[in-house]
Design a protein around this motif. Structure first.
Motif, PDB file in Angstrom:
ATOM      1  N   THR A   1      -6.485   3.270 -51.180  1.00  0.00           N
ATOM      2  CA  THR A   1      -5.421   3.706 -52.097  1.00  0.00           C
ATOM      3  C   THR A   1      -4.503   4.717 -51.411  1.00  0.00           C
ATOM      4  OG1 THR A   1      -6.846   3.322 -54.005  1.00  0.00           O
ATOM      5  CG2 THR A   1      -4.955   4.783 -54.331  1.00  0.00           C
ATOM      6  N   ALA A   2      -5.093   5.673 -50.705  1.00  0.00           N
ATOM      7  CA  ALA A   2      -4.291   6.671 -49.988  1.00  0.00           C
ATOM      8  C   ALA A   2      -3.431   6.009 -48.914  1.00  0.00           C
ATOM      9  CB  ALA A   2      -5.202   7.731 -49.369  1.00  0.00           C
ATOM     10  N   HIS A   3      -3.991   5.017 -48.226  1.00  0.00           N
ATOM     11  CA  HIS A   3      -3.233   4.347 -47.175  1.00  0.00           C
ATOM     12  C   HIS A   3      -2.083   3.527 -47.758  1.00  0.00           C
ATOM     13  CE1 HIS A   3      -2.256   2.591 -43.376  1.00  0.00           C
ATOM     14  NE2 HIS A   3      -2.467   1.371 -43.833  1.00  0.00           N
ATOM     15  N   VAL A   4      -2.354   2.782 -48.804  1.00  0.00           N
ATOM     16  CA  VAL A   4      -1.297   1.970 -49.424  1.00  0.00           C
ATOM     17  C   VAL A   4      -0.205   2.876 -49.989  1.00  0.00           C
ATOM     18  CG1 VAL A   4      -0.777   0.385 -51.323  1.00  0.00           C
ATOM     19  CG2 VAL A   4      -2.769  -0.028 -49.866  1.00  0.00           C
ATOM     20  N   ALA A   5      -0.601   3.936 -50.683  1.00  0.00           N
ATOM     21  CA  ALA A   5       0.386   4.845 -51.283  1.00  0.00           C
ATOM     22  C   ALA A   5       1.259   5.502 -50.217  1.00  0.00           C
ATOM     23  CB  ALA A   5      -0.320   5.899 -52.127  1.00  0.00           C
ATOM     24  N   SER A   6       0.648   5.992 -49.143  1.00  0.00           N
ATOM     25  CA  SER A   6       1.445   6.659 -48.106  1.00  0.00           C
ATOM     26  C   SER A   6       2.324   5.660 -47.359  1.00  0.00           C
ATOM     27  CB  SER A   6       0.548   7.431 -47.138  1.00  0.00           C
ATOM     28  OG  SER A   6      -0.361   6.581 -46.481  1.00  0.00           O
ATOM     29  N   SER A   7       1.823   4.463 -47.121  1.00  0.00           N
ATOM     30  CA  SER A   7       2.606   3.455 -46.400  1.00  0.00           C
ATOM     31  C   SER A   7       3.783   2.951 -47.227  1.00  0.00           C
ATOM     32  CB  SER A   7       1.711   2.280 -46.000  1.00  0.00           C
ATOM     33  OG  SER A   7       0.689   2.719 -45.131  1.00  0.00           O
TER      34      SER A   7
ATOM     35  N   VAL B   1       8.529  12.286 -42.792  1.00  0.00           N
ATOM     36  CA  VAL B   1       7.619  12.696 -41.714  1.00  0.00           C
ATOM     37  C   VAL B   1       6.190  12.885 -42.235  1.00  0.00           C
ATOM     38  CG1 VAL B   1       7.102  14.516 -40.034  1.00  0.00           C
ATOM     39  CG2 VAL B   1       9.427  13.609 -40.197  1.00  0.00           C
ATOM     40  N   PRO B   2       5.975  13.610 -43.335  1.00  0.00           N
ATOM     41  CA  PRO B   2       4.588  13.717 -43.839  1.00  0.00           C
ATOM     42  C   PRO B   2       3.981  12.368 -44.230  1.00  0.00           C
ATOM     43  CG  PRO B   2       5.945  15.422 -44.832  1.00  0.00           C
ATOM     44  CD  PRO B   2       6.873  14.499 -44.093  1.00  0.00           C
ATOM     45  N   LEU B   3       4.775  11.483 -44.829  1.00  0.00           N
ATOM     46  CA  LEU B   3       4.250  10.165 -45.191  1.00  0.00           C
ATOM     47  C   LEU B   3       3.917   9.335 -43.955  1.00  0.00           C
ATOM     48  CD1 LEU B   3       6.452   9.239 -48.277  1.00  0.00           C
ATOM     49  CD2 LEU B   3       3.982   9.672 -48.259  1.00  0.00           C
ATOM     50  N   ALA B   4       4.692   9.469 -42.903  1.00  0.00           N
ATOM     51  CA  ALA B   4       4.397   8.741 -41.662  1.00  0.00           C
ATOM     52  C   ALA B   4       3.049   9.188 -41.098  1.00  0.00           C
ATOM     53  CB  ALA B   4       5.508   8.971 -40.635  1.00  0.00           C
ATOM     54  N   PHE B   5       2.830  10.497 -41.044  1.00  0.00           N
ATOM     55  CA  PHE B   5       1.552  10.996 -40.531  1.00  0.00           C
ATOM     56  C   PHE B   5       0.399  10.656 -41.474  1.00  0.00           C
ATOM     57  CE2 PHE B   5       4.235  13.550 -37.725  1.00  0.00           C
ATOM     58  CZ  PHE B   5       3.559  13.359 -36.527  1.00  0.00           C
ATOM     59  N   ALA B   6       0.641  10.695 -42.771  1.00  0.00           N
ATOM     60  CA  ALA B   6      -0.398  10.311 -43.731  1.00  0.00           C
ATOM     61  C   ALA B   6      -0.754   8.843 -43.574  1.00  0.00           C
ATOM     62  CB  ALA B   6       0.061  10.602 -45.158  1.00  0.00           C
ATOM     63  N   SER B   7       0.246   7.995 -43.388  1.00  0.00           N
ATOM     64  CA  SER B   7       0.008   6.566 -43.190  1.00  0.00           C
ATOM     65  C   SER B   7      -0.795   6.329 -41.914  1.00  0.00           C
ATOM     66  CB  SER B   7       1.338   5.823 -43.138  1.00  0.00           C
ATOM     67  OG  SER B   7       1.127   4.453 -42.957  1.00  0.00           O
ATOM     68  N   LEU B   8      -0.437   7.013 -40.856  1.00  0.00           N
ATOM     69  CA  LEU B   8      -1.156   6.886 -39.592  1.00  0.00           C
ATOM     70  C   LEU B   8      -2.610   7.335 -39.739  1.00  0.00           C
ATOM     71  CD1 LEU B   8      -1.126   6.269 -36.555  1.00  0.00           C
ATOM     72  CD2 LEU B   8      -0.265   8.587 -36.182  1.00  0.00           C
ATOM     73  N   LEU B   9      -2.808   8.500 -40.334  1.00  0.00           N
ATOM     74  CA  LEU B   9      -4.161   9.043 -40.493  1.00  0.00           C
ATOM     75  C   LEU B   9      -5.019   8.172 -41.407  1.00  0.00           C
ATOM     76  CD1 LEU B   9      -6.176  11.339 -39.973  1.00  0.00           C
ATOM     77  CD2 LEU B   9      -5.220  12.489 -41.963  1.00  0.00           C
TER      78      LEU B   9
END
Length: 185
Positions: A11-17, A59-67
């Motif tokens: 869920t965190a990955h889909v939301a951030s991506s 920028v925060p969403l990009a790093f969240a998606s990566l992580l």
């Protein structure tokens, strides 16, 4: 990874991506408005909004998606180096994040010039066009990573193939089976 944690990570990955994709689309709209706008105040506002959106949302969403993508791949059977589509998503995300940080330097410079009010509509024209082009390219890259996630094209890496063979050998030897399963085998 236990089921509840796996679903939370997904869920965190889909939301951030998806958030990253949506915020880049908004950035693109602002870049086009800034590039084609005739009203000086509106153009200045567009570039100021791009700077804030870029640094505090994209920028925060990009790093969240990566992580979260790394957590997903390392914590599930997909693995990080087993399937080409996962590896391709990792490479695209790393490159996109790196280029985003470079792109934000340009966005900040244009926003700063717009805020000072010392530039004419033609000034920094190349950078303004670059902002729109880069945002459009980013949308394409992020749509590509989304498609890879949905379609999951076949193809296993050499590492994945070796792991698959090792698991088959391990299972055929009866290793890893409990006593009842070994007796039934």
């Amino acid at each position: 990874m236990p089921g509840g944690i796996r679903k939370l990570a997904l869920t965190a990955h889909v939301a951030s991506s998806v958030g990253w994709l949506g915020s880049v689309a908004a950035f693109l709209a602002l870049a086009v408005a800034g590039l084609s706008g005739q009203d000086t105040e509106r153009v200045r506002g567009a570039y100021a909004a791009m700077d804030v959106t870029g640094w505090y949302v994209i920028v925060p969403l990009a790093f969240a998606s990566l992580l979260t993508g790394l957590v997903q791949s390392l914590g599930t059977a997909w693995g990080l180096f087993r399937h080409y589509w996962v590896l391709m998503k990792l490479v695209l995300t790393l490159v996109a994040t790196f280029l985003l940080l470079l792109h934000m330097q340009v966005a900040h410079r244009v926003a700063d010039a717009a805020a000072r009010g010392t530039w004419s509509g033609a000034e920094l024209g190349g950078m303004r066009a670059q902002l729109a082009f880069d945002a459009a390219a980013a949308v394409v890259v992020l749509l590509t990573t989304t498609a890879l996630s949905v379609y999951k094209p076949r193809g296993i890496t050499r590492h994945g193939w070796r792991m698959q063979q090792a698991q088959r050998t391990h299972r055929s030897d009866g290793a890893g089976l409990d006593a009842g399963a070994a007796a039934r085998a």
